[in-house]
Each structure stands twice: as structure tokens, then as C-alpha cells.
Motif scaffolding. Structure first.
Motif, PDB file in Angstrom:
ATOM      1  N   LEU A 197      38.693 -12.119  -0.208  1.00  0.00           N
ATOM      2  CA  LEU A 197      39.386 -10.891  -1.451  1.00  0.00           C
ATOM      3  C   LEU A 197      40.838 -10.268  -0.591  1.00  0.00           C
ATOM      4  O   LEU A 197      40.648  -9.875   0.383  1.00  0.00           O
ATOM      5  CB  LEU A 197      38.271 -10.004  -0.902  1.00  0.00           C
ATOM      6  CG  LEU A 197      38.577  -8.664  -2.526  1.00  0.00           C
ATOM      7  CD1 LEU A 197      36.963  -8.133  -3.187  1.00  0.00           C
ATOM      8  CD2 LEU A 197      38.714  -7.654  -1.323  1.00  0.00           C
ATOM      9  N   ASN A 241      42.131  -8.176 -12.880  1.00  0.00           N
ATOM     10  CA  ASN A 241      42.043  -7.511 -11.456  1.00  0.00           C
ATOM     11  C   ASN A 241      41.946  -9.597 -10.288  1.00  0.00           C
ATOM     12  O   ASN A 241      41.657 -10.290 -10.646  1.00  0.00           O
ATOM     13  CB  ASN A 241      40.878  -6.748 -10.771  1.00  0.00           C
ATOM     14  CG  ASN A 241      39.594  -7.287 -10.911  1.00  0.00           C
ATOM     15  OD1 ASN A 241      39.186  -8.232 -11.706  1.00  0.00           O
ATOM     16  ND2 ASN A 241      38.448  -6.524 -10.574  1.00  0.00           N
ATOM     17  N   ASN A 242      41.933  -8.871  -9.247  1.00  0.00           N
ATOM     18  CA  ASN A 242      41.699  -9.658  -8.333  1.00  0.00           C
ATOM     19  C   ASN A 242      40.746 -11.741  -8.341  1.00  0.00           C
ATOM     20  O   ASN A 242      40.596 -12.327  -8.708  1.00  0.00           O
ATOM     21  CB  ASN A 242      40.997  -9.645  -6.827  1.00  0.00           C
ATOM     22  CG  ASN A 242      40.353  -8.351  -6.985  1.00  0.00           C
ATOM     23  OD1 ASN A 242      39.739  -8.698  -7.750  1.00  0.00           O
ATOM     24  ND2 ASN A 242      39.416  -8.054  -6.069  1.00  0.00           N
ATOM     25  N   VAL A 243      39.392 -10.807  -8.923  1.00  0.00           N
ATOM     26  CA  VAL A 243      37.935 -11.704  -9.056  1.00  0.00           C
ATOM     27  C   VAL A 243      38.840 -12.711 -10.446  1.00  0.00           C
ATOM     28  O   VAL A 243      37.986 -13.705 -11.117  1.00  0.00           O
ATOM     29  CB  VAL A 243      37.172  -9.933 -10.488  1.00  0.00           C
ATOM     30  CG1 VAL A 243      35.500 -11.201 -10.649  1.00  0.00           C
ATOM     31  CG2 VAL A 243      36.326 -10.374  -8.117  1.00  0.00           C
ATOM     32  N   ASP A 279      33.643  -6.498 -14.039  1.00  0.00           N
ATOM     33  CA  ASP A 279      34.107  -5.418 -12.849  1.00  0.00           C
ATOM     34  C   ASP A 279      34.423  -4.139 -12.573  1.00  0.00           C
ATOM     35  O   ASP A 279      35.150  -4.818 -14.281  1.00  0.00           O
ATOM     36  CB  ASP A 279      34.930  -6.667 -12.187  1.00  0.00           C
ATOM     37  CG  ASP A 279      35.399  -6.489 -10.837  1.00  0.00           C
ATOM     38  OD1 ASP A 279      34.472  -5.536  -9.937  1.00  0.00           O
ATOM     39  OD2 ASP A 279      35.925  -6.891  -9.879  1.00  0.00           O
ATOM     40  N   SER A 316      39.648  -1.277  -8.168  1.00  0.00           N
ATOM     41  CA  SER A 316      39.387  -1.942  -6.948  1.00  0.00           C
ATOM     42  C   SER A 316      39.003  -1.197  -5.677  1.00  0.00           C
ATOM     43  O   SER A 316      39.730  -0.270  -6.105  1.00  0.00           O
ATOM     44  CB  SER A 316      40.161  -3.562  -7.561  1.00  0.00           C
ATOM     45  OG  SER A 316      39.439  -4.441  -8.290  1.00  0.00           O
ATOM     46  N   MET A 317      38.703  -1.413  -5.271  1.00  0.00           N
ATOM     47  CA  MET A 317      38.674  -0.965  -3.431  1.00  0.00           C
ATOM     48  C   MET A 317      40.484  -0.539  -3.494  1.00  0.00           C
ATOM     49  O   MET A 317      41.172  -1.549  -3.264  1.00  0.00           O
ATOM     50  CB  MET A 317      38.241  -1.817  -2.459  1.00  0.00           C
ATOM     51  CG  MET A 317      37.028  -1.870  -2.900  1.00  0.00           C
ATOM     52  SD  MET A 317      35.959  -3.213  -0.982  1.00  0.00           S
ATOM     53  CE  MET A 317      36.102  -4.297  -1.949  1.00  0.00           C
ATOM     54  N   ASP A 354      30.389  -9.234 -10.407  1.00  0.00           N
ATOM     55  CA  ASP A 354      30.217  -9.726  -9.110  1.00  0.00           C
ATOM     56  C   ASP A 354      29.832  -8.847  -7.976  1.00  0.00           C
ATOM     57  O   ASP A 354      29.366  -8.736  -6.251  1.00  0.00           O
ATOM     58  CB  ASP A 354      31.659  -9.842  -8.828  1.00  0.00           C
ATOM     59  CG  ASP A 354      32.678  -8.867  -8.779  1.00  0.00           C
ATOM     60  OD1 ASP A 354      32.718  -8.654 -10.615  1.00  0.00           O
ATOM     61  OD2 ASP A 354      33.304  -8.148  -7.997  1.00  0.00           O
ATOM     62  N   LEU A 355      29.313  -7.385  -8.192  1.00  0.00           N
ATOM     63  CA  LEU A 355      28.874  -6.138  -7.713  1.00  0.00           C
ATOM     64  C   LEU A 355      30.248  -6.069  -6.217  1.00  0.00           C
ATOM     65  O   LEU A 355      30.956  -6.842  -6.001  1.00  0.00           O
ATOM     66  CB  LEU A 355      27.236  -6.480  -6.873  1.00  0.00           C
ATOM     67  CG  LEU A 355      26.476  -7.266  -8.005  1.00  0.00           C
ATOM     68  CD1 LEU A 355      25.320  -7.705  -7.338  1.00  0.00           C
ATOM     69  CD2 LEU A 355      26.180  -6.348  -8.633  1.00  0.00           C
TER      70      LEU A 355
END
Ligand code: NVA
Length: 308
Positions: free
Chosen positions: A126, A162-164, A227, A231-232, A265-266
Motif C-alpha cells: 500500500l 484512490n489506491n485501491v 472503500d 484514505s490514510m 477492502d476494510l
């Protein structure tokens, strides 16, 4: 030559299928208990994480244990890569003392720079741009639940580009599936990634569709996926994003009007991108999806380290 798995930009359909096959067949053998556990290999896999993790850390430990590789974990406070220590120095030290490095970072640039300086395979666990290991577990889960080839699957991703979303859309475009993205304006998958997705789709005959209306986007979907909206690393944008994403919640009403299974994805923010408790809906596969992270990662480690 050293192989890495740091994004889904340069992987061929054949190699992606190989990784998925390694993962799926390892799971089948494990469940049938016919798999001879690989004997302890005296190899070491280092996990170096800048951000929190539950599923990724646990599933990598499980995958490494399964393969007889010794995991060593550095938590977000320990190393200070890029601050306390130069990225290239960390990569060179780990190349001397480990056989595989698994990185979770704020920036994809950190992983790219690490990979150039590493003599051992590097896996992206990630970054801000991609989450390719999530995509592997997701594809295995979709194949198990839908009993269709990815070419026949229509997946609707409702939420942030996002990334996912980026890694899953790339995996779909490599394998020839249909990926529909529904998001408010300004939250699309970034153009550089979309260019790559469109390139892959030209040869795989896959499709990428942007549909703003989440209800239209979900019509005839086999999978509805979402998602978190922030995000983080984007915590300061949480309030603004909650406002922008109003109308993009995946909830019971949306699932009732559709034949699709539900994936996430949690971690999930109940009451935001999903309605409270949706993870337990009878169409939800999110916990099996989480478990399949192990097998996607077994697949990619076997592929990178040339393990049989
Ligand atoms: N998009 C989320 C995924 C968490 C697994 C994040 O980057 O925080």
C-alpha cells in the motif's frame, strides 16, 4: 534478474494469471491438507510499514509462515526511512540481511526509490497511489464468489479514485473485465493511471466506464465495491470529503435492487461510505475477501522468489 511487485503498470496478463494461479492452487492444497508445507527455508522477509495495518500485516505473516519464510516487522515509529535514514541506505542494508522486502509507505516515490536501490524483491503493501496486493486477493475472491471469468465480470466501484480503486481497475484492465467507477467530480482515478488502464484495455478488450450516478452505475453489476472516502494520510480532508461524497453511500437499498455481491477492502467507516452493519449483509463477502489476502500474497511471493 530481480523481480518486484510495486505497481500494476508493467505486469503482463500471463504473469498476473500465474500469480493468481499460484495463490488459488496454494489455497486449494492447504484446504485439502495435501500441501507439503515447504520446510523452513532460512529466508527472511522484512515488513517495513509507515502506516497502520491489520489485514496486510497479518496476511503477510500468514503467507510468509506458510512458505517457510521468517517475517521481521518494523512498525511506523521504528525506522524513519527518508528522514532518520536515507531510503537508499535502508534498501542496501535490507538487501544484505533479507530476501524480500514488503513496504507500506505514504508515498509511492519511496517504494520506487527503494526498489531501484534494492537487490532483493520489493512488494508494495500500500502506498498513496496503489494497493496491488489488495487487488490480487480481490480477484481471487471474485473468481470464487461469481464463478465467472474476469472477462465476464462487471464491477462497480462507488467512491474515491484512490489506491485501491487504481490497482483494482488496472488488474481488471489487464485481465479484460469491465470496471465502472462512480464518484463525484474531482475524485476520479488520476489521469496517469487512467492512461495505463486504457492502454491495457486496448489489448485485453476490457472496459473502463465513468458513471457519476451510482444507481445507474450499479445496474447489472456483478460486484459492488467501495472503500473509505478519506484514505490514510488524508485525515485533514475528512469533513470536506464527507460533504462531497453525500449520495455515494453503498447501503441496503442499493444492494436490494441489484444481483451484485458486496466488497470492501476494510477498514470500513460504518455510516459513511457504507450503511451501519453492511459488512454483515447476506451479499457481503468482505471477511472472505480479507482472508484471501493471504493467498494473493502467497501467489506473488512464489512468483517473485521463484518458489514452486
Ligand atoms: N484507501 C485506504 C485503503 C486501506 C486498506 C487507505 O489507503 O487508507
Amino acid at each position: 534478474m530481480k523481480k518486484d511487485f510495486i505497481n500494476l503498470d508493467n505486469i503482463s496478463k500471463e504473469d498476473l494469471k500465474k500469480i493468481l494461479y499460484f495463490g488459488k492452487s496454494s489455497k486449494e492444497n492447504y484446504l485439502k491438507d495435501t500441501d507439503k508445507k515447504l520446510s523452513f527455508s532460512n529466508k527472511t522477509g522484512v515488513l517495513l510499514f509507515e502506516k497502520p495495518s491489520l489485514r496486510t500485516k497479518l496476511s503477510f505473516f500468514r503467507a510468509l509462515n506458510y512458505l517457510g519464510i521468517n517475517p521481521i516487522y518494523f512498525d511506523p515509529k521504528e525506522v524513519g526511512m527518508g528522514g532518520r535514514e536515507k531510503i537508499s541506505d535502508v534498501a542496501k542494508v535490507l538487501s544484505k540481511m533479507s530476501d524480500l522486502v514488503i513496504l507500506r509507505t505514504f508515498s509511492q516515490d519511496t517504494i520506487d526509490e527503494f526498489s531501484v536501490n534494492s537487490e532483493v524483491p520489493v512488494i508494495n503493501a500500500l502506498s498513496d497511489q496503489e494497493h496491488p496486493c489488495q487487488a490480487l486477493g480481490d480477484i481471487i475472491s471474485i473468481l470464487e464468489s461469481c464463478a465467472l471469468e474476469i472477462e465476464e465480470i462487471k464491477l462497480t466501484f462507488i467512491g474515491d479514485g484512490n489506491n485501491v480503486a487504481t490497482s483494482l481497475a488496472k488488474a481488471f484492465s489487464i485481465l479484460g473485465g469491465t470496471f465502472i467507477h462512480s464518484c463525484p467530480e474531482g475524485f476520479e482515478i488520476p489521469n496517469n493511471h487512467l492512461d495505463r488502464i486504457n492502454d491495457f484495455n486496448k489489448s485485453s478488450k476490457g472496459k473502463f466506464i465513468l458513471e457519476r450516478d451510482p444507481i445507474k452505475a450499479s445496474e447489472n453489476a456483478d460486484v459492488i465495491y467501495t472503500d473509505v472516502w478519506a484514505s490514510m494520510g488524508q485525515e485533514s480532508e475528512e469533513l470536506k470529503r464527507k460533504e462531497k461524497f453525500k449520495g455515494y453511500q453503498v447501503n441496503e437499498n442499493l444492494l436490494e435492487t441489484s444481483k451484485a455481491i458486496f466488497m470492501h477492502d476494510l477498514p470500513a467507516h460504518h455510516g459513511e461510505e457504507i450503511s451501519e452493519g453492511l459488512v454483515d449483509h447476506n451479499k457481503s463477502i468482505v471477511f472472505d475477501q480479507a482472508e484471501n489476502r493471504i493467498w494473493g500474497q502467497v501467489g506473488v511471493i512464489k512468483y517473485l522468489m521463484n518458489l514452486k
